[in-house]
Write an enzyme that holds these catalytic residues in place. Structure first.
Site, mmCIF file in Angstrom:
data_model
loop_
_atom_site.group_PDB
_atom_site.id
_atom_site.type_symbol
_atom_site.label_atom_id
_atom_site.label_comp_id
_atom_site.label_asym_id
_atom_site.label_seq_id
_atom_site.Cartn_x
_atom_site.Cartn_y
_atom_site.Cartn_z
ATOM 1 N N SER A 214 0.921 -1.301 -0.021
ATOM 2 C CA SER A 214 -0.045 -0.002 0.026
ATOM 3 C C SER A 214 0.819 1.122 -0.093
ATOM 4 O O SER A 214 1.888 1.622 -0.847
ATOM 5 C CB SER A 214 -0.957 0.024 1.159
ATOM 6 O OG SER A 214 -1.982 0.830 1.120
ATOM 7 N N ASP B 85 -8.960 -3.545 -5.759
ATOM 8 C CA ASP B 85 -8.966 -4.217 -4.440
ATOM 9 C C ASP B 85 -9.594 -3.697 -3.189
ATOM 10 O O ASP B 85 -9.711 -4.363 -2.151
ATOM 11 C CB ASP B 85 -7.509 -4.770 -4.280
ATOM 12 C CG ASP B 85 -6.706 -3.675 -3.735
ATOM 13 O OD1 ASP B 85 -7.283 -2.386 -3.608
ATOM 14 O OD2 ASP B 85 -5.812 -3.549 -3.521
ATOM 15 N N ASP C 189 -6.048 -8.940 1.923
ATOM 16 C CA ASP C 189 -5.490 -10.328 1.295
ATOM 17 C C ASP C 189 -4.118 -10.450 1.241
ATOM 18 O O ASP C 189 -3.278 -11.116 1.619
ATOM 19 C CB ASP C 189 -6.284 -10.754 0.346
ATOM 20 C CG ASP C 189 -7.764 -11.103 0.609
ATOM 21 O OD1 ASP C 189 -8.010 -11.316 1.804
ATOM 22 O OD2 ASP C 189 -8.388 -11.287 -0.383
ATOM 23 N N HIS D 25 -7.196 -5.742 -0.932
ATOM 24 C CA HIS D 25 -6.185 -5.073 -0.448
ATOM 25 C C HIS D 25 -5.630 -5.513 0.814
ATOM 26 O O HIS D 25 -4.371 -5.725 1.009
ATOM 27 C CB HIS D 25 -6.527 -3.602 -0.014
ATOM 28 C CG HIS D 25 -5.421 -2.743 -0.079
ATOM 29 N ND1 HIS D 25 -4.845 -2.049 -0.825
ATOM 30 C CD2 HIS D 25 -5.005 -2.073 1.161
ATOM 31 C CE1 HIS D 25 -3.840 -1.266 -0.719
ATOM 32 N NE2 HIS D 25 -4.139 -1.158 0.722
#
Length: 293
Positions: free
Chosen positions: A83, A238, A262, A260
């Site tokens: 991220s 996601d 997972d 996101h």
């Protein structure tokens, strides 16, 4: 001991927004560091702010890289950022490429997040709503860092949000374009300034009815709701980051059936995924080793 992923340079796992190294027995990169260690990799999780802009977090990361090099004698490191951690890693590689062997973006908003855009639009700059929301989320970030044993890390949730919008990341990309594709949905250069660039990500696939036990995962359900906020990459995201927005360097794959969270192995007990996220990190460490990294 298995040394199948004993990379030449240490691996640093860089967390994203509202992230931490560990809180009690709960790790941000759930089960990933342990699995890599068991396969022979040298893995570290740097201590950086849960919420701040990319440069502030990147400067914290760079300082720890210098410390790690002195401690273990490594000339360079491999950065894997999830991220916002991908943007943090990219910043460090751009300003100190001699220290970085590779940057890997996992679900990274390398062209911004449409979800961040919607959140930004919800709050008028300088108005009370923005001030209150920023104060609450900054306090939450400080609370997370305190729980992880690092209460003095600087936090600024508003700076973090601005850094993740499409406009914010566009400005970031103008300064630090290394590894970016030259066309939407394409691959970027695999190597820039002797730094190797990779990325992978997932998308939420199928209907709710097709997901059976995955509906037991409340975070997955929330991310499904967030999908409705996307306009450019509708049903190609996601829940937080669009598929093509995640592209950087050599794109390993950007449509894994993973949301996101997972991709850092956060799944509710009883839910099912066709892909084991931990295996993706092990496979990638093998890839780094084979590349001499």
């Amino acid at each position: 001991m298995d040394d199948s992923v004993n990379t030449r340079y240490p691996i640093l796992l860089v967390h994203g927004l509202f992230g931490f190294d560990r809180i009690g027995s709960h790790h941000y990169f759930h089960g990933i560091k342990q699995a890599l260690n068991e396969c022979g990799a040298s893995v570290f999780v740097p201590i950086i702010s849960a919420a701040n802009d990319n440069e502030a977090r990147g400067d914290q990361l760079l300082k720890q890289i210098h410390n790690l090099r002195r401690q273990v004698g490594a000339q360079r490191v491999n950065l894997i950022g999830h991220s916002q951690g991908a943007l943090t890693a990219r910043y460090v590689a751009a300003i100190a490429p001699e220290l970085i062997a590779s940057v890997t973006s996992v679900s990274g908003p390398n062209h911004g997040s449409e979800l961040a855009d919607r959140l930004r639009l919800a709050f008028v700059p300088g108005r009370l709503g923005e001030t209150v929301a920023a104060a609450l989320t900054t306090s939450f970030s400080a609370f997370l860092s305190a729980l992880s044993g690092h209460p003095r890390l600087p936090q600024n949730a508003l700076n973090a949000l601005n850094a993740l919008t499409t406009d914010g990341v566009a400005a970031f990309n103008r300064q630090y374009p290394q590894g970016l594709p030259d066309r939407w949905g394409g691959m970027g250069p695999a190597q820039v300034n002797a730094v190797h660039y990779y990325s992978w990500s997932g998308i939420i696939k199928g209907s709710r009815l097709a997901e059976s036990l995955n509906l037991l995962d409340p975070l997955h359900n929330a991310l499904r709701v967030f999908d409705s906020f996307f306009t450019r990459e509708t049903r190609e995201n996601d829940g937080m980051v669009g598929r093509f927005s995640s592209h950087l360097g050599q794109v390993i794959r950007s449509d894994y059936p993973l949301d996101h969270l997972d991709t850092i192995n956060h799944m509710a007990r009883g839910s099912r995924r066709r892909i084991n996220p931990v295996e993706l990190y092990i496979e990638h460490a093998k890839r780094l080793k084979e590349a001499g990294l």
